[in-house]
Design a protein around this motif. Structure first.
Motif, PDB file in Angstrom:
ATOM      1  N   ARG A  23     -13.533  -4.922  23.496  1.00  0.00           N
ATOM      2  CA  ARG A  23     -14.043  -3.557  23.326  1.00  0.00           C
ATOM      3  C   ARG A  23     -14.862  -3.161  24.543  1.00  0.00           C
ATOM      4  O   ARG A  23     -15.577  -3.980  25.115  1.00  0.00           O
ATOM      5  N   VAL A  25     -17.980  -1.307  25.445  1.00  0.00           N
ATOM      6  CA  VAL A  25     -19.192  -0.859  24.757  1.00  0.00           C
ATOM      7  C   VAL A  25     -19.696   0.429  25.400  1.00  0.00           C
ATOM      8  O   VAL A  25     -19.987   1.411  24.724  1.00  0.00           O
ATOM      9  N   ASP A  26     -19.807   0.421  26.728  1.00  0.00           N
ATOM     10  CA  ASP A  26     -20.164   1.603  27.502  1.00  0.00           C
ATOM     11  C   ASP A  26     -19.618   1.389  28.905  1.00  0.00           C
ATOM     12  O   ASP A  26     -18.861   0.441  29.132  1.00  0.00           O
ATOM     13  N   THR A  29     -20.716  -2.225  30.182  1.00  0.00           N
ATOM     14  CA  THR A  29     -20.828  -3.338  29.235  1.00  0.00           C
ATOM     15  C   THR A  29     -19.511  -3.536  28.493  1.00  0.00           C
ATOM     16  O   THR A  29     -18.951  -2.580  27.968  1.00  0.00           O
ATOM     17  N   LYS A  31     -17.269  -6.203  25.690  1.00  0.00           N
ATOM     18  CA  LYS A  31     -17.166  -7.344  24.782  1.00  0.00           C
ATOM     19  C   LYS A  31     -15.838  -8.009  25.101  1.00  0.00           C
ATOM     20  O   LYS A  31     -14.793  -7.359  25.067  1.00  0.00           O
ATOM     21  N   THR A  45     -20.557 -10.858  25.421  1.00  0.00           N
ATOM     22  CA  THR A  45     -20.773  -9.527  25.975  1.00  0.00           C
ATOM     23  C   THR A  45     -21.234  -9.694  27.410  1.00  0.00           C
ATOM     24  O   THR A  45     -22.142 -10.481  27.682  1.00  0.00           O
ATOM     25  N   LYS A  65     -17.467   5.565  30.056  1.00  0.00           N
ATOM     26  CA  LYS A  65     -16.820   4.701  29.067  1.00  0.00           C
ATOM     27  C   LYS A  65     -15.332   5.018  28.980  1.00  0.00           C
ATOM     28  O   LYS A  65     -14.496   4.105  28.988  1.00  0.00           O
TER      29      LYS A  65
END
Length: 128
Positions: A23, A25-26, A29, A31, A45, A65
């Motif tokens: 994923r 996150v932003d 960042t 995951k 992360t 993002k």
């Protein structure tokens, strides 16, 4: 700004991993699921090293993002080079991310941290 290789860096503390994006996150960042070898996997992360993207609650943060999601959407995997062997103050490892862009030929890798700077989605910062 542009990143350059740190000639005096102690290579003994750096590691390179193949990872799968679980994923975004932003903008700075991710995951990830790391393939450690011998059938071993580890979720973590990571924070992109050396850059700061705007906060997710802002239009610029949402755009950053979306940009990262778009860039990484067609990747089978990414390559992550760790910067430290310990987590930063928010519990994330710092890393440099490389990937093969959609439509690129010859296995040329793109450096995500630098691309975010070049496209105006991030500013230079330590990422800590």
């Amino acid at each position: 700004y542009a990143f350059t290789r740190a000639e005096a860096q102690d290579e003994g503390i750096l590691y390179t991993f193949q990872a799968y994006v679980e994923r975004v996150v932003d903008g700075d960042t991710l995951k990830l699921e790391f393939q450690l070898g011998l059938g071993s996997w580890h979720g973590e992360t990571i924070r992109l090293n050396g850059i700061n993207c705007p906060e997710l609650g802002t239009p610029e943060g949402k755009a950053a993002k979306r940009f990262v999601e778009s860039e990484l959407s067609a990747c089978d995997f990414i390559t992550v080079k760790s910067v430290r062997t310990r987590k930063e103050k928010w519990g994330r490892y710092l890393g440099d991310v490389f990937y093969e862009r959609k439509g690129s030929a010859g296995g040329k890798l793109t450096y995500l941290n630098q691309l975010l700077l070049d496209k105006g989605h991030a500013v230079w910062g330590l990422g800590t």
